[in-house]
Design an enzyme around this catalytic site. Structure first.
Site, short mmCIF file in Angstrom:
data_model
loop_
_atom_site.label_atom_id
_atom_site.label_comp_id
_atom_site.label_asym_id
_atom_site.label_seq_id
_atom_site.Cartn_x
_atom_site.Cartn_y
_atom_site.Cartn_z
N HIS A 1 0.85 -1.19 0.00
CA HIS A 1 0.00 0.00 0.00
C HIS A 1 0.88 1.23 0.00
CE1 HIS A 1 -3.15 2.84 1.04
NE2 HIS A 1 -3.96 1.93 0.55
N ASP B 1 -7.95 -5.30 -0.18
CA ASP B 1 -8.44 -6.15 -1.26
C ASP B 1 -8.09 -7.62 -1.09
OD1 ASP B 1 -9.64 -4.13 -2.76
OD2 ASP B 1 -7.71 -3.49 -3.54
N1 CMC Z 1 4.20 -7.66 -4.87
C1 CMC Z 1 5.56 -7.65 -5.02
N2 CMC Z 1 6.32 -6.57 -4.85
C2 CMC Z 1 5.71 -5.42 -4.51
C3 CMC Z 1 4.31 -5.34 -4.34
C4 CMC Z 1 3.56 -6.52 -4.52
N3 CMC Z 1 2.24 -6.51 -4.36
N4 CMC Z 1 3.97 -4.08 -4.01
C5 CMC Z 1 5.12 -3.38 -3.99
N5 CMC Z 1 6.17 -4.19 -4.29
C6 CMC Z 1 7.58 -3.81 -4.30
C7 CMC Z 1 7.94 -3.02 -5.55
O1 CMC Z 1 8.37 -3.87 -6.60
C8 CMC Z 1 9.02 -2.14 -5.03
O2 CMC Z 1 10.19 -2.92 -4.91
P1 CMC Z 1 11.66 -2.24 -5.15
O3 CMC Z 1 11.81 -1.23 -4.05
O4 CMC Z 1 12.62 -3.38 -5.07
O5 CMC Z 1 11.61 -1.62 -6.52
C9 CMC Z 1 8.59 -1.81 -3.60
O6 CMC Z 1 7.79 -2.94 -3.19
C10 CMC Z 1 7.78 -0.52 -3.46
O7 CMC Z 1 6.68 -0.61 -4.38
P2 CMC Z 1 6.07 0.62 -5.17
O8 CMC Z 1 5.39 0.12 -6.40
O9 CMC Z 1 7.13 1.68 -5.33
O10 CMC Z 1 5.02 1.13 -4.11
P3 CMC Z 1 3.82 2.08 -4.43
O11 CMC Z 1 3.52 2.81 -3.18
O12 CMC Z 1 4.11 2.88 -5.65
O13 CMC Z 1 2.64 1.07 -4.81
C11 CMC Z 1 0.82 -0.41 -4.69
C12 CMC Z 1 1.63 0.67 -3.96
C13 CMC Z 1 -0.47 -0.68 -3.90
C14 CMC Z 1 0.43 0.12 -6.09
C15 CMC Z 1 1.67 -1.68 -4.82
O14 CMC Z 1 2.02 -2.16 -3.54
C16 CMC Z 1 0.99 -2.78 -5.63
O15 CMC Z 1 1.09 -2.78 -6.86
N6 CMC Z 1 0.24 -3.72 -4.94
C17 CMC Z 1 -0.51 -4.74 -5.64
C18 CMC Z 1 -1.82 -4.16 -6.14
C19 CMC Z 1 -2.80 -3.95 -5.01
O16 CMC Z 1 -3.02 -4.82 -4.18
N7 CMC Z 1 -3.44 -2.78 -5.05
C20 CMC Z 1 -4.51 -2.43 -4.08
C21 CMC Z 1 -4.09 -1.29 -3.18
S1 CMC Z 1 -5.16 -1.12 -1.76
C22 CMC Z 1 -6.67 -0.68 -2.43
C23 CMC Z 1 -6.67 0.70 -2.90
O17 CMC Z 1 -6.76 1.62 -2.09
O18 CMC Z 1 -6.65 0.89 -4.12
#
Ligand code: CMC
Length: 428
Positions: free
Chosen positions: A307, A364
């Site tokens: 998140h 989710d």
């Molecule tokens: N699985 C594997 N690796 C992950 C995941 C995941 N679900 N989420 C983040 N990471 C890793 C990412 O690859 C990155 O690694 P590194 O630092 O080595 O490059 C690190 O963790 C930070 O991730 P980020 O993408 O920079 O984080 P963000 O804040 O931009 O993204 C997120 C947040 C929710 C988009 C992401 O965690 C994700 O894609 N999760 C899966 C989709 C999901 O469940 N979304 C629902 C969110 S909650 C409901 C809502 O409010 O929408």
């Protein structure tokens, strides 16, 4: 004394005001920085940018706190109802008994949609994803209520748009589902409350005496409360951004529905179930899927994990995990993917990759399992999220309008070509 921050660059120092909110979060106000120094700030994805001051929802990601208008999500999920929470979010206070009754009655009066909406629906093939249909039907309300195009109307007129939005949303949602089946639509039964009314429109068959199940309706009500607002996330920021151009409430919310649809936002609940089903079909080798999620050359992510704001746990996920156990037990449903989800969570929470990056189950991860137990098909999961999020979008749109916020218009740093002479096609 008001705090300031100092920024030094090229031998010059600029003093920037610091704004502190009611929970002592502070922000450097850079509103005048460009005028003073020619500099803008750069923050792709707005990871560290406060886009607005808001009095609706408080979220502390480090400590897993979520409050609507000061009330904890745990208490609201346990003691309140979705309609009461909608009132709280939109109008700022819990309603009195009469206020709540009037709000409920007003919503009931407006659940029916114009018959011509059916013609719009008929234009969609049954292959249309219900989120696309929902966004379109919602936006179509600008045509049925053209007065809504003026967001500067009197507050009573805004109130009616708010009521219409809340009242018609379940009708649109259920009709979007019926379209996927190619079945005739059901009309709203106003003898029922919000969630039962929605379930009847979803599932009643012609000439059938549909009996809403109170266990299902109350589980759904709780899920909607948990989704009702989440401050400046992607879809909510979209609603505020679109609304800031003085677009109507219907078009602003329609834009929010589209933003929610993506798999990194509300679309994740559908993706979680598809992922868990794939794991089961693939023989249940969880380690293999964890390895895929960690592999930077593999686009797969563990859906329902991580998140932008929560870095210890998502309080909604905690409540939903417990609710999933309760609902499945009450309904006598045994779902093999629940075991896979639990194992996946256990393994991920012990894995250094997820620990170091502070990746925990989000709202989710377990919500889809409840929706499945309630008989809601997977392509409707994100629609369910949209029904829940609607009061938040309305409250945020209303606040943005009342605060007279300026049009949203970020800056950029250009990284393209410098000026160059045009080359005629014969010389390229
Ligand atoms: N699985 C594997 N690796 C992950 C995941 C995941 N679900 N989420 C983040 N990471 C890793 C990412 O690859 C990155 O690694 P590194 O630092 O080595 O490059 C690190 O963790 C930070 O991730 P980020 O993408 O920079 O984080 P963000 O804040 O931009 O993204 C997120 C947040 C929710 C988009 C992401 O965690 C994700 O894609 N999760 C899966 C989709 C999901 O469940 N979304 C629902 C969110 S909650 C409901 C809502 O409010 O929408």
């Amino acid at each position: 004394m008001s705090k300031t921050a100092e920024l030094s660059i090229d031998g010059k120092t600029y003093s920037l005001p610091v704004f502190t909110g009611t929970e002592n979060e502070s922000a450097i106000d850079i509103g005048k920085l460009r005028d003073q120094s020619g500099l803008v700030t750069l923050d792709p994805g707005y990871k560290n940018t406060g886009a607005t001051k808001s009095a609706i929802t408080y979220l502390d990601g480090d400590n897993g706190i979520l409050r609507y208008r000061g009330y904890s999500i745990e208490e609201l999920a346990e003691k309140s109802t979705f309609i009461e929470v909608a009132y709280l979010l939109i109008f700022g206070e819990l309603p009195g008994k009469d206020q709540l009754q009037r709000f409920r009655d007003d919503i009931k009066i407006h659940t029916l949609v114009h018959e011509d909406v059916k013609k719009i629906l008929d234009g969609f093939p049954s292959t249309a994803h219900p989120m696309g249909v929902l966004a379109s039907l919602f936006c179509s309300q600008t045509a049925f209520y053209p007065e809504s195009l003026d967001p500067n109307r009197a507050s009573e007129s805004i109130y009616i748009s708010i009521i219409r939005s809340l009242a018609k949303m379940p009708t649109f949602a259920a009709w979007a589902y019926k379209n996927t089946l190619g079945h005739p639509v059901n009309y709203p039964d106003n003898s029922l409350e919000y969630c039962s009314r929605f379930m009847k429109m979803m599932f009643a068959l012609p000439a059938e005496q549909y009996q809403p199940d109170p266990v299902i309706s109350s589980a759904l009500d709780k899920l909607l409360i948990l989704h009702a607002d989440h401050e400046q996330n992607c879809s909510t920021s979209t609603v505020r951004m679109v609304g800031s151009s003085q677009s109507s409430i219907y078009s602003s919310i329609s834009a929010g529905i589209n933003a929610l649809w993506g798999p990194l936002h509300g679309g994740a609940n559908q993706e979680v179930i598809l992922m868990l089903e794939s794991i089961v079909k693939d023989g249940g080798n969880i380690d293999k899927w964890i390895a895929k999620a960690k592999d930077k050359n593999d686009p797969f992510r563990l859906m329902g994990f991580g998140h932008r704001v929560y870095k210890n746990f998502d309080p909604r996920a905690k409540i939903i995990k417990k609710a999933a156990d309760d609902v499945l037990a009450k309904l006598g449903v045994k779902d093999p993917i629940l075991d896979v989800a639990r194992n996946l969570e256990d393994i991920a929470l012990r894995d250094p990759y997820f620990i170091e990056r502070k990746l925990y189950p989000n709202v989710d991860f377990y919500s889809g399992i409840i929706y499945r137990a309630l008989g809601i098909p997977v392509e409707m999961f994100t629609v369910m999220f949209a029904i829940g999020r609607l009061p938040g979008w309305i409250a945020q749109w209303k606040e943005m309008r009342e605060n007279k916020e300026p049009i949203g218009r970020p800056r950029q740093i250009y990284t393209g070509q410098k000026e160059r002479a045009y080359i005629p096609i014969t010389k390229r």
